[in-house]
Design an enzyme around this catalytic site. Structure first.
Site, PDB file in Angstrom:
ATOM      1  N   CYS A  56     -38.191  32.441  39.069  1.00 58.17           N
ATOM      2  CA  CYS A  56     -37.902  31.604  40.230  1.00 58.17           C
ATOM      3  C   CYS A  56     -37.183  32.495  41.260  1.00 58.17           C
ATOM      4  CB  CYS A  56     -37.007  30.446  39.825  1.00 58.17           C
ATOM      5  SG  CYS A  56     -36.554  29.394  41.227  1.00 58.17           S
ATOM      6  N   ASP A  69     -34.710  31.810  43.018  1.00 54.85           N
ATOM      7  CA  ASP A  69     -33.284  31.504  43.012  1.00 54.85           C
ATOM      8  C   ASP A  69     -32.484  32.791  42.741  1.00 54.85           C
ATOM      9  OD1 ASP A  69     -30.689  30.603  41.909  1.00 54.85           O
ATOM     10  OD2 ASP A  69     -31.590  28.618  41.984  1.00 54.85           O
ATOM     11  N   HIS A 118     -35.965  27.970  35.025  1.00 56.55           N
ATOM     12  CA  HIS A 118     -34.535  27.999  34.681  1.00 56.55           C
ATOM     13  C   HIS A 118     -33.909  26.615  34.620  1.00 56.55           C
ATOM     14  CE1 HIS A 118     -32.973  27.621  38.928  1.00 56.55           C
ATOM     15  NE2 HIS A 118     -34.204  27.998  39.165  1.00 56.55           N
ATOM     16  N   CYS A 159     -33.216  24.029  38.249  1.00 57.08           N
ATOM     17  CA  CYS A 159     -34.104  24.483  39.323  1.00 57.08           C
ATOM     18  C   CYS A 159     -34.337  23.331  40.299  1.00 57.08           C
ATOM     19  CB  CYS A 159     -35.443  24.954  38.752  1.00 57.08           C
ATOM     20  SG  CYS A 159     -36.507  25.636  40.035  1.00 57.08           S
TER      21      CYS A 159
END
Lengths: 509, 509
Positions: free
Chosen positions: B170, B172, B238, B249
């Site tokens: 991801c 992030d 995640h 997430c």
């Protein structure tokens, strides 16, 4: 993408200029009479007479649809305050255009004036859609992969040692017919990617080259990767013999030499990219072609066997026409081949001679086509496109000045091309109080999961970006969009997925 | 690209939420003392003790650069009305940050107030650039292709029957260290493409797969295409063990099951696309991995030999840690392998067992890393990134919460990801009157002609699009950009090609 460097230099002359004048591109004399009259004129011995007639009928049919729109709408406009306006308008439209007008637009007429701009855009979209459906359903140009002409051309390509032909014409609408008319190549036998100034995207073309080569390796399609054949990448730049300083390629400031030089530079860059990306003899063949947008006569710069191309040496189909028109077929063909070899900067590969000879020969038919059906040179020397095509696809567009094409993934990258299109249509349509019709198309591969949904999302994203960029035009009803997607893995027509003219969309404002 | 479907649904919960709270992510106790203290705590028998120390020093060094900025600027601010302000500020900056501040900003201080926002952004950009240069010049993570660790990992991959490892975490910032820290994979041994929600672009990934396979065929790199090895595509979703409903997430609404299901759906779509694009047994192997962003413990869903993946069955490194911490190396390894096989929905390929076993083993070191240096779970449970990275590249970013990454070609396509980044930084920086620092990066292939110029043009295009989209922030000096390009064919650092802080640019307003 390809246009972005031009855009940054901020030289206004680097985009196609808006047209100075618009001519009616379709002759008004009855088609049959014209064909009959043309039959009495002598053709070049190598001209394909029956194909010319067939192509002329197709051009007239498709463009005729667009030509009827304004006269019909003028009549509709004069009816709008009758109580039975809707019925009268529909009857008239059915009899003259062959289809109904959108009821939700007609029905608002009693409140004030009927939205003629919306009706115009709607008719353009409908006419395009009719031609597009017909193209995919009945193969009117006999160019689909099942056609005998495509099979025959593929064999010829293979004999010349090419496994793929990839051509980038300029995106200018005056080259939209380059493949099917000027070069007489079946549309399915060539990968066409139009770009402003013929400046194709090197990275993306390398990607397509890799996919082609890998398919040969993995599936032996179109032939095995062990066969010593080549990928041929060609560029078609353009110029104007009638008004060279104004009606040439505006992306290159109407400078023929610059247009040719930049096309060649891009070709060489592509080859270098392929060679540097892979070792082991990876390479491509290159071909530089020019076209006179007034007569459709091409010029080809024959490359030597050691890959030299001379920007100042070419074979011109118009000269060849004159030099060979009184010869026999065989003599004419020999003359063409000799000329090709003689203007090349070095010894040539005989396959390349055969290939160029084919292009020149095919182009002789087109020279006769323009002579007979367009008085030797087109009346619409400048832009006279009917709509702007935006996105990825448009396999069905093969008529001169039908579509100004902005080949793009995003408006952010393609904005310079699109701005030019809007400028052209400001001259063509807005000046007459008509709106700019924009057809958005995203082709997708149906075999890839969810690719259809992504193409749909791409259409809507680009639609939003167009509306944001030209918000004033859009808010005034002077710009309309028509969204279409198409599965390139199938032979079926495009699917319409939305339009600024949809009743629901309009109501949500 | 990958995020666009989410964007269209217009559900605000589908983007990462702005952080609720910010913690200081770097422990303030002296590093040496911390390392000494940590040495007294017992490690798991499979933990790489010295590597943990090395990674901790690197994390402290790089993040430390950013931590010093605000304290230094507070001092500089208090000096600004002294007559010798410039000299004093430079002396202080040199002694505390190790570099000079930009003179053209300092020199305007006497007129009114020094532009502290500009100084802050400048220091963030300079600190990033220092770390980035160091990364490419001295390989501080020992992960370059020349390193022994990369060579050893490549051999291991080959033994497992994989010729390429392609991982999408991801985007992030709490997963930015996933490759080098959580999985302990040398960065050069993996193709990393971060995407919000781990939803990578299927069409582009198929393109990279084709290039990989064609390179094997054409250059036998990394091995010959006739070797029966596989391309392994993995996804890392995640979740948060501490605050599962808020700090998971956000692209999937902090719903672990949904994050895993969507990751698997994308993986299966990719395989189907490869299989449908080519015949002849073209396929890929798939792996679904989850990570707890509080502890860095991973969970892996072991696929059966017939490609079944169970969303509810996984091996959890945190449980394995507890179950094996008092065993010998060999016993622990056997337990890991047994657990992998036992949770798979069917019989497994022994190579896949070895590969997953390696990931779990590596992750045990990371669990100890977080235990020792971050008290078992990170203090910055939410977002605490230092800058937004926009574009294509950032091979050098391998630290948790350093960068919020918006992987995009155009702002038009990547706007949903970028909007989320700006929202996050509105919470992190704007709320403290600090600007949002955005680093734009476009990697290019130097072997492709003019690719550098195109990367430069891409940088400027994206820069313009960012300034247009967030014009209010930009006009207030609350958003600054820093433009960089990098030749991915070389090992040299990125090149800085512009910034909103450049004196010339500012003057042109």
């Amino acid at each position: 993408m390809a246009y972005r460097n031009l855009a940054r230099t901020r030289q206004p002359s680097l985009g196609p200029t808006a047209p100075r004048k618009r001519f009616d591109p379709i002759d008004t004399s009855p088609i049959e009479e014209k064909i009959k009259k043309s039959s009495s004129l002598p053709d070049h011995p190598l001209t394909n007479h029956s194909e010319n007639h067939h192509l002329y009928l197709y051009e007239n049919k498709v463009k005729g649809r667009f030509e009827k729109i304004v006269p019909l709408l003028k009549k509709v406009s004069s009816l709008q305050h009758y109580e039975d306006f809707v019925e009268r308008a529909q009857k008239l439209s059915r009899s003259e255009l062959g289809f109904d007008l959108p009821l939700h637009i007609l029905e608002k007429a009693w409140v004030g004036n009927v939205d003629m701009k919306a009706l115009f855009a709607w008719c353009v979209f409908y006419s395009h859609q009719e031609s597009s459906d017909e193209f995919f359903n009945s193969d009117p140009l006999n160019g689909s992969s099942d056609s005998s002409s495509a099979k025959s051309f593929q064999s010829f390509l293979a004999e010349c040692g090419f496994h793929l032909l990839d051509i980038t014409p300029c995106a200018d609408g005056r080259l939209a017919h380059a493949i099917s008319y000027a070069l007489r190549i079946p549309f399915s036998s060539v990968r066409r990617r139009s770009h402003a100034g013929a400046l194709f995207d090197i990275e993306k073309t390398v990607g397509r080259w890799i996919k082609t080569e890998h398919t040969r390796y993995r599936e032996s399609f179109p032939n095995s990767s062990s066969d010593p054949t080549r990928y041929l990448k060609a560029v078609i730049y353009h110029f104007s013999s009638v008004d060279p300083n104004h009606q040439g390629c505006a992306a290159h400031g109407s400078n023929d030499e610059l247009a040719a030089a930049k096309g060649l530079e891009r070709l060489l860059g592509f080859r270098e990219a392929v060679e540097n990306t892979f070792c082991c003899g990876a390479s491509v063949d290159l071909l530089l072609i020019g076209i006179d947008t007034d007569t459709d006569a091409i010029r080809v710069h024959p490359p030597s066997i050691d890959n030299n191309v001379d920007l100042k040496s070419w074979i011109c189909a118009r000269s060849i026409y004159k030099e060979t028109q009184y010869l026999t077929d065989q003599e004419a063909l020999r003359k063409i081949e000799d000329t090709i070899s003689s203007v090349s900067p070095g010894k040539m590969d005989s396959n390349m001679v055969s290939f160029i000879s084919k292009l020149i020969t095919n182009n002789l038919s087109q020279i006769d086509y323009v002579k007979k059906f367009h008085s030797g040179q087109y009346k619409d020397a400048g832009h006279a496109e009917r709509f702007i095509g935006v996105g990825i696809g448009f396999k069905e567009v093969h008529l001169r000045n039908l579509t100004y094409f902005a080949h793009l993934d995003t408006v952010e990258q393609g904005a310079p091309d699109l701005d030019v299109g809007v400028k052209i249509f400001t001259g063509l349509n807005i000046s007459k109080n008509l709106p700019i019709p924009i057809v958005v198309r995203f082709d997708y591969s149906g075999s890839v999961p969810h690719a259809r949904e992504r193409a749909l999302a791409d259409c809507k994203r680009v639609d939003e970006a167009i509306k944001a960029r030209y918000s004033e035009l859009y808010d005034q009803g002077s710009l309309h969009t028509f969204l279409t997607i198409r599965d390139r893995d199938k032979k079926s027509p495009a699917e319409v997925v939305g339009s600024s003219l949809d009743p629901a969309l309009k109501e949500s404002h």
